[in-house]
Write a protein that holds these residues in place. Structure first.
Motif, mmCIF file in Angstrom:
data_model
loop_
_atom_site.group_PDB
_atom_site.id
_atom_site.type_symbol
_atom_site.label_atom_id
_atom_site.label_comp_id
_atom_site.label_asym_id
_atom_site.label_seq_id
_atom_site.Cartn_x
_atom_site.Cartn_y
_atom_site.Cartn_z
ATOM 1 N N HIS A 126 8.288 9.319 0.168
ATOM 2 C CA HIS A 126 7.683 8.340 -0.730
ATOM 3 C C HIS A 126 8.203 6.947 -0.369
ATOM 4 O O HIS A 126 9.419 6.721 -0.386
ATOM 5 C CB HIS A 126 8.036 8.642 -2.186
ATOM 6 N N SER A 127 7.324 6.043 -0.048
ATOM 7 C CA SER A 127 7.763 4.694 0.296
ATOM 8 C C SER A 127 6.577 3.737 0.291
ATOM 9 O O SER A 127 5.435 4.146 0.568
ATOM 10 C CB SER A 127 8.420 4.672 1.676
ATOM 11 N N GLU A 128 6.850 2.485 -0.027
ATOM 12 C CA GLU A 128 5.843 1.433 0.048
ATOM 13 C C GLU A 128 6.149 0.454 1.179
ATOM 14 O O GLU A 128 5.582 -0.631 1.252
ATOM 15 C CB GLU A 128 5.770 0.691 -1.291
ATOM 16 N N ILE A 129 7.060 0.840 2.064
ATOM 17 C CA ILE A 129 7.419 -0.009 3.201
ATOM 18 C C ILE A 129 6.259 -0.041 4.194
ATOM 19 O O ILE A 129 5.663 1.001 4.511
ATOM 20 C CB ILE A 129 8.694 0.530 3.879
ATOM 21 N N GLU A 130 5.930 -1.231 4.690
ATOM 22 C CA GLU A 130 4.877 -1.358 5.696
ATOM 23 C C GLU A 130 5.254 -0.590 6.965
ATOM 24 O O GLU A 130 6.412 -0.497 7.328
ATOM 25 C CB GLU A 130 4.660 -2.835 6.044
ATOM 26 N N ARG A 131 4.277 -0.010 7.607
ATOM 27 C CA ARG A 131 4.447 0.719 8.857
ATOM 28 C C ARG A 131 5.288 1.994 8.684
ATOM 29 O O ARG A 131 5.789 2.532 9.663
ATOM 30 C CB ARG A 131 5.093 -0.160 9.942
ATOM 31 N N ILE A 132 5.411 2.486 7.462
ATOM 32 C CA ILE A 132 6.222 3.678 7.263
ATOM 33 C C ILE A 132 5.624 4.874 8.017
ATOM 34 O O ILE A 132 6.357 5.715 8.543
ATOM 35 C CB ILE A 132 6.384 3.998 5.752
ATOM 36 N N HIS A 133 4.283 4.925 8.117
ATOM 37 C CA HIS A 133 3.649 6.042 8.818
ATOM 38 C C HIS A 133 4.073 6.083 10.283
ATOM 39 O O HIS A 133 4.479 7.130 10.804
ATOM 40 C CB HIS A 133 2.122 5.941 8.712
ATOM 41 N N SER A 134 3.981 4.948 10.969
ATOM 42 C CA SER A 134 4.326 4.932 12.393
ATOM 43 C C SER A 134 5.822 5.159 12.604
ATOM 44 O O SER A 134 6.231 5.811 13.573
ATOM 45 C CB SER A 134 3.900 3.603 13.029
ATOM 46 N N LEU A 135 6.643 4.668 11.704
ATOM 47 C CA LEU A 135 8.090 4.861 11.823
ATOM 48 C C LEU A 135 8.467 6.333 11.643
ATOM 49 O O LEU A 135 9.325 6.868 12.354
ATOM 50 C CB LEU A 135 8.825 4.001 10.786
ATOM 51 N N VAL A 136 7.813 7.002 10.692
ATOM 52 C CA VAL A 136 8.079 8.424 10.489
ATOM 53 C C VAL A 136 7.616 9.230 11.701
ATOM 54 O O VAL A 136 8.309 10.150 12.157
ATOM 55 C CB VAL A 136 7.389 8.922 9.193
ATOM 56 N N ILE B 282 12.298 6.107 -0.007
ATOM 57 C CA ILE B 282 12.960 5.092 0.814
ATOM 58 C C ILE B 282 12.610 3.709 0.296
ATOM 59 O O ILE B 282 11.447 3.409 -0.001
ATOM 60 C CB ILE B 282 12.533 5.192 2.292
ATOM 61 N N SER B 283 13.626 2.860 0.205
ATOM 62 C CA SER B 283 13.420 1.472 -0.218
ATOM 63 C C SER B 283 14.158 0.530 0.726
ATOM 64 O O SER B 283 15.248 0.840 1.212
ATOM 65 C CB SER B 283 13.931 1.266 -1.642
ATOM 66 N N TYR B 284 13.545 -0.613 0.980
ATOM 67 C CA TYR B 284 14.182 -1.662 1.794
ATOM 68 C C TYR B 284 14.368 -2.891 0.917
ATOM 69 O O TYR B 284 13.478 -3.262 0.136
ATOM 70 C CB TYR B 284 13.308 -2.017 2.998
#
Length: 500
Positions: free
Chosen positions: A406-416, A286-288
């Motif tokens: 796979h992602s370097e987006i901040e807060r990806i853990h809580s969003l998932v 995932i990329s933003y």
């Protein structure tokens, strides 16, 4: 004394072979071919030993009249009557011979040339003349088009003069009716298959994917067709779909696309659908991105059921750039620390691997919003909504089981975790998708591909000028399975309202 087909297949045959390969591919895919835009059933190469004046490539259309198109292939072409312009003179004279051949007594056949390089102005003027012939019911109407005193009529006269001069100097006599009829079927086709930015090889490869039992082998099939075209030109070969498939067996196996097979497949799918049907296992990257002047915010989500294979392919792109003979040592050294997106920002580097980008197998899902389209335009709110929507859509798919994200987006853990909880409540399904760590294999390459896809699509969405270059969107559009504007609700699929 006539030359052997092997000798005629010498100089410039790499280009001629690529043109022939596109027609061989069309035999397999049944893709419509110019100018009739219908499928073909036969391809013939180097047919001068059998009396064909335009001998490079002959194709036969799959229609009751068995209409043929005869073309001479030239790497570059200039439309003029200059005595030194031997290539165009040869095409016109041999087209006339094809036009007058006994095999064309019903006048259905087309003839002319195919080229990679030609003046846009001259080809446009020639096509205006041939189209005028096609849309005139008799020669009197056609030749009356030169009566008006304007630029168009002058171009018309000049183009007709080129053709008649060549015919006259070849001692070919003709009436106005014969010239009018001849021009109706004259074609000059453009095949820019040799330039790095050409879409023809990539589009052909993507069409081949649909007919292969193993779609990922389409690039191999394309290269194999190149070899067959080269060998076939030396043997005055002819191919039907059946004979070509026999030649390719057992290296390649093809789907049965007949109506009966399609019906049987459909019935089989209905009969075998079951609640416990095993889903496909995949990885997600995932990329933003947000365009520089904040008009478009976008999530690109990449899925693949072969993460290691995809990552290795992306690594091979960088290796290909580092080994390129077109770059000096300083340029190569500067690429080592570049991300995929940074490499594609430099055209001299991107051109080396554009073909690879166009043929690599992955699926892309796009979620975006334009800042001016709604009240929820603040960057953080829009970003969170994009992430929540995309994660919920993809993770809730019953046909896919996501192993790693796979992602370097901040807060990806809580969003998932939020998406997993929502799916548990709404669909009563527990998910075990994990977030990859920095040391995980394939992570870096898949994230870079997601970043590149996000950058390409954002540039495309941000470009509202239809006359300006469209960037690299053409090289990935066949992999964009779905897109959604989460503010307006506009949805995009490949076969309906496509994003690209």
């Amino acid at each position: 004394m006539s030359q052997s087909s092997e000798l005629r297949g010498g100089a410039g045959f790499s280009y001629e072979g690529l043109v022939a390969s596109t027609f061989l591919a069309a035999l397999l895919t049944r893709a419509g071919q110019r100018p009739l835009n219908i499928s073909i059933n036969t391809v013939k190469l180097q047919q001068s030993p059998f009396g064909s004046p335009l001998d490079d490539i002959i194709i036969v259309y799959d229609e009751p009249n068995a209409t043929e198109m005869h073309i001479q292939v030239k790497r570059s072409l200039r439309i003029s009557a200059a005595k030194t312009n031997k290539d165009f003179r040869e095409i016109i004279v041999n087209s006339w011979k094809t036009f007058k051949a006994p095999s064309n007594r019903d006048g259905h056949d087309h003839y002319g040339g195919a080229t990679d390089t030609i003046s846009r102005s001259s080809i446009r003027k020639l096509r205006k003349v041939t189209q005028a012939a096609q849309h005139s019911h008799d020669e009197a109407v056609f030749f009356s088009r030169n009566k008006e005193n304007d630029t168009a009529s002058k171009d018309f006269d000049a183009t007709i003069k080129i053709i008649t001069t060549i015919l006259s100097e070849a001692k070919i006599k003709h009436t106005n009716l014969e010239l009018f009829t001849f021009l109706k079927k004259l074609v000059i086709l453009e095949f820019d298959v040799m330039v790095p930015e050409s879409n023809i090889p990539s589009n052909t490869i993507n069409e081949l994917r649909h007919v292969l039992q193993s779609p990922d082998r389409a690039p191999d099939l394309w290269h194999h067709l190149n070899s067959i075209a080269r060998a076939g030109g030396g043997q005055s070969a002819t191919y039907s779909q059946a004979s070509l498939k026999a030649l390719l067996h057992p290296l390649f196996t093809f789907k049965d696309l007949s109506p009966a097979a399609a019906l049987a497949t459909s019935n089989s799918l209905v009969q075998n659908l079951a609640p416990d049907l095993k889903p496909t296992t995949c990885d997600i990257a995932i990329s933003y991105t947000k365009t520089q002047h904040t008009r478009v915010a976008l999530i690109a989500l990449i899925t693949t059921n072969d993460p290691t294979g995809l990552a290795q392919e992306i690594k091979s792109w960088k290796y290909k750039i580092e080994r390129s003979p077109f770059l000096n040592s300083q340029q190569k050294a500067s690429t080592k620390a570049m991300s995929l997106t940074q490499l594609f920002e430099r055209p001299e580097l991107a051109n080396i691997v554009l073909h690879d980008l166009a043929t690599t197998s992955f699926s892309a899902y796009i979620y975006y919003g334009k800042v001016s389209e709604g009240t929820e335009s603040e960057p953080d709110i829009l970003k969170n909504k994009l992430l929540a929507t995309s994660l919920l859509h993809r993770l809730s798919k019953k046909s896919e089981t996501t192993e790693l994200i796979h992602s370097e987006i901040e807060r990806i853990h809580s969003l998932v975790e939020t998406a997993k909880n929502d799916i548990q409540k709404k669909y009563h399904r527990a998910l075990d998708a994990q977030i990859s760590k920095n040391h995980n294999i394939n992570r870096k390459e898949l994230i870079e591909l997601a970043d590149l896809t996000a950058s390409i699509v954002a540039d495309h969405l941000n470009n509202e000028d239809p006359t300006s270059p469209q960037g690299y969107i053409g090289y990935i559009k066949s992999r964009i399975r779905y897109g959604e504007n989460i503010i307006s609700g506009e949805k995009h699929k490949r076969d309906r309202n496509p994003l690209a």
